[in-house]
Design an enzyme around this catalytic site. Structure first.
Site, short mmCIF file in Angstrom:
data_model
loop_
_atom_site.label_atom_id
_atom_site.label_comp_id
_atom_site.label_asym_id
_atom_site.label_seq_id
_atom_site.Cartn_x
_atom_site.Cartn_y
_atom_site.Cartn_z
N TYR A 171 0.84 -1.21 0.00
CA TYR A 171 0.00 0.00 0.00
C TYR A 171 0.87 1.26 0.00
O TYR A 171 0.65 2.20 -0.76
CB TYR A 171 -0.89 -0.04 1.24
N LYS B 34 1.11 4.23 -2.82
CA LYS B 34 0.75 5.62 -2.52
C LYS B 34 1.95 6.55 -2.71
O LYS B 34 1.78 7.71 -3.11
CB LYS B 34 0.20 5.71 -1.09
P1 NDP Z 1 -13.33 2.51 0.89
O1 NDP Z 1 -12.84 1.13 1.08
O2 NDP Z 1 -14.40 3.05 1.77
O3 NDP Z 1 -13.80 2.71 -0.63
C1 NDP Z 1 -12.97 2.29 -1.69
C2 NDP Z 1 -13.56 2.74 -3.00
O4 NDP Z 1 -12.69 2.33 -4.06
C3 NDP Z 1 -14.90 2.09 -3.28
O5 NDP Z 1 -15.70 2.99 -4.02
C4 NDP Z 1 -14.52 0.91 -4.16
O6 NDP Z 1 -15.56 0.40 -4.98
C5 NDP Z 1 -13.42 1.55 -5.00
N1 NDP Z 1 -12.58 0.58 -5.66
C6 NDP Z 1 -11.76 -0.33 -5.07
N2 NDP Z 1 -11.13 -1.07 -6.01
C7 NDP Z 1 -11.57 -0.61 -7.21
C8 NDP Z 1 -11.31 -0.99 -8.56
N3 NDP Z 1 -10.45 -1.97 -8.86
N4 NDP Z 1 -11.95 -0.31 -9.54
C9 NDP Z 1 -12.84 0.67 -9.25
N5 NDP Z 1 -13.11 1.08 -8.00
C10 NDP Z 1 -12.49 0.43 -6.99
O7 NDP Z 1 -12.01 3.42 0.96
P2 NDP Z 1 -11.78 4.90 1.50
O8 NDP Z 1 -12.90 5.77 1.14
O9 NDP Z 1 -11.32 4.81 2.89
O10 NDP Z 1 -10.49 5.28 0.64
C11 NDP Z 1 -10.58 5.99 -0.58
C12 NDP Z 1 -9.17 6.31 -1.03
O11 NDP Z 1 -8.51 7.06 -0.02
C13 NDP Z 1 -8.31 5.07 -1.27
O12 NDP Z 1 -7.45 5.29 -2.36
C14 NDP Z 1 -7.51 4.97 0.01
O13 NDP Z 1 -6.30 4.30 -0.19
C15 NDP Z 1 -7.29 6.43 0.33
N6 NDP Z 1 -7.01 6.70 1.72
C16 NDP Z 1 -7.87 6.34 2.71
C17 NDP Z 1 -7.57 6.63 4.02
C18 NDP Z 1 -8.47 6.29 5.15
O14 NDP Z 1 -8.06 6.47 6.29
N7 NDP Z 1 -9.68 5.81 4.91
C19 NDP Z 1 -6.33 7.31 4.39
C20 NDP Z 1 -5.49 7.65 3.26
C21 NDP Z 1 -5.84 7.36 1.99
P3 NDP Z 1 -16.60 -0.68 -4.37
O15 NDP Z 1 -17.50 0.08 -3.43
O16 NDP Z 1 -17.32 -1.23 -5.55
O17 NDP Z 1 -15.77 -1.71 -3.66
#
Ligand code: NDP
Length: 250
Positions: free
Chosen positions: A158, A162
């Site tokens: 991860y 990132k």
């Molecule tokens: P969630 O797990 O709540 O949501 C993930 C989202 O990404 C969902 O909409 C999911 O779709 C989509 N997704 C995953 N894989 C794919 C794919 N192969 N193709 C298309 N869509 C995909 O994550 P967060 O909201 O927490 O995180 C969002 C972003 O922020 C990520 O990149 C994460 O790494 C980053 N982030 C999050 C942090 C946190 O603390 N939460 C901190 C730092 C960064 P589906 O619903 O269909 O699974």
């Protein structure tokens, strides 16, 4: 920011079905943007967000399309551009984690995370780039992570994905500047979403103790940073990494 400052703009948000991506999509729509969300397979959530977007009176669409799939993304975004004639902003937010210590991590877990978080952003950015150049305007904002800046135990895959996004952002910023395409990254700290709710409660408690603000961030606190970077007000900001982390890493 005026309430409808994105009126008439066309925006694509990946990862828009849940968590941070959903909050970003809704913030854009609340400011007048027409929004397409892309997600993997949580169709009920995707439909729900679609309804929430439409409630703002904007055009909205949802697509269950894997950002890992280069051809599917090129086709989807080409159709989008053909229908709307332009694409003003892309937010690369789709992301996953497959956390294991390095002794236990499998090659499959390595590739799945890199392919989604980093190659996914490549696939999506590639699919809007030429159009943004042609229209001489564009905004790309990628959601990196505090873990890309500082590393984290059990997150080599991860963290690499990132950190890769940061180099990607700066290189694209250099290439896009002459065409008024700004490219920036946001590094959220720990945000209250499904991803963080997957951390065991005792471990999460220890994380919160390390955050100077002593709380998790909220998705809309990331969303407001994204819409700022996509707005006309930030037209001279490019190649930057904005940390939104409650003071956890400076
Ligand atoms: P969630 O797990 O709540 O949501 C993930 C989202 O990404 C969902 O909409 C999911 O779709 C989509 N997704 C995953 N894989 C794919 C794919 N192969 N193709 C298309 N869509 C995909 O994550 P967060 O909201 O927490 O995180 C969002 C972003 O922020 C990520 O990149 C994460 O790494 C980053 N982030 C999050 C942090 C946190 O603390 N939460 C901190 C730092 C960064 P589906 O619903 O269909 O699974």
């Amino acid at each position: 920011m005026s309430e409808k400052e994105f009126h008439g703009a066309h925006v694509i948000v990946t990862g828009g079905s849940r968590g941070i991506g959903r909050a970003i999509a809704l913030d854009f729509a609340s400011k007048g943007a027409n929004v397409a969300i892309v997600y993997l397979d949580h169709r009920t959530q995707g439909q729900q967000v679609l309804n929430e977007l439409k409630a703002f009176g904007v055009d909205a669409e949802e697509h269950a399309t894997d950002v890992k799939d280069f051809s599917a993304i090129q086709q989807l975004f080409a159709d989008f551009i053909q229908r709307h004639g332009r694409v003003d902003a892309l937010v690369n937010c789709a992301g996953i984690n497959r956390d294991r210590t390095f002794s236990k991590i499998t090659a499959e877990q390595w590739h799945e995370v890199i392919d989604t978080n980093l190659t996914g952003a490549f696939n999506c950015s590639k699919a809007v780039w030429d159009q943004m150049k042609t229209q001489n305007h564009g905004r790309i904002v990628s959601i990196s992570s505090i873990v890309g800046q500082a590393g984290n135990f059990g997150q080599a895959n991860y963290s690499a994905s990132k950190a890769g996004l940061l180099g990607f952002t700066k290189s694209l910023a250099l290439e896009g500047a002459r065409n008024n395409i700004t490219v920036n990254a946001i590094c959220p700290g720990f945000i209250d979403t499904d991803m963080v709710r997957g951390i065991p409660a005792d471990a999460l408690e220890k994380v919160v103790q390390k955050i100077p603000m002593q709380r998790l961030g909220q998705p809309d606190e990331i969303a407001r940073a994204v819409t700022f970077l996509a707005s006309p007000a930030s037209g001279y900001i490019t190649g930057q990494v904005l940390a939104v982390n409650g003071g956890m890493y400076m």
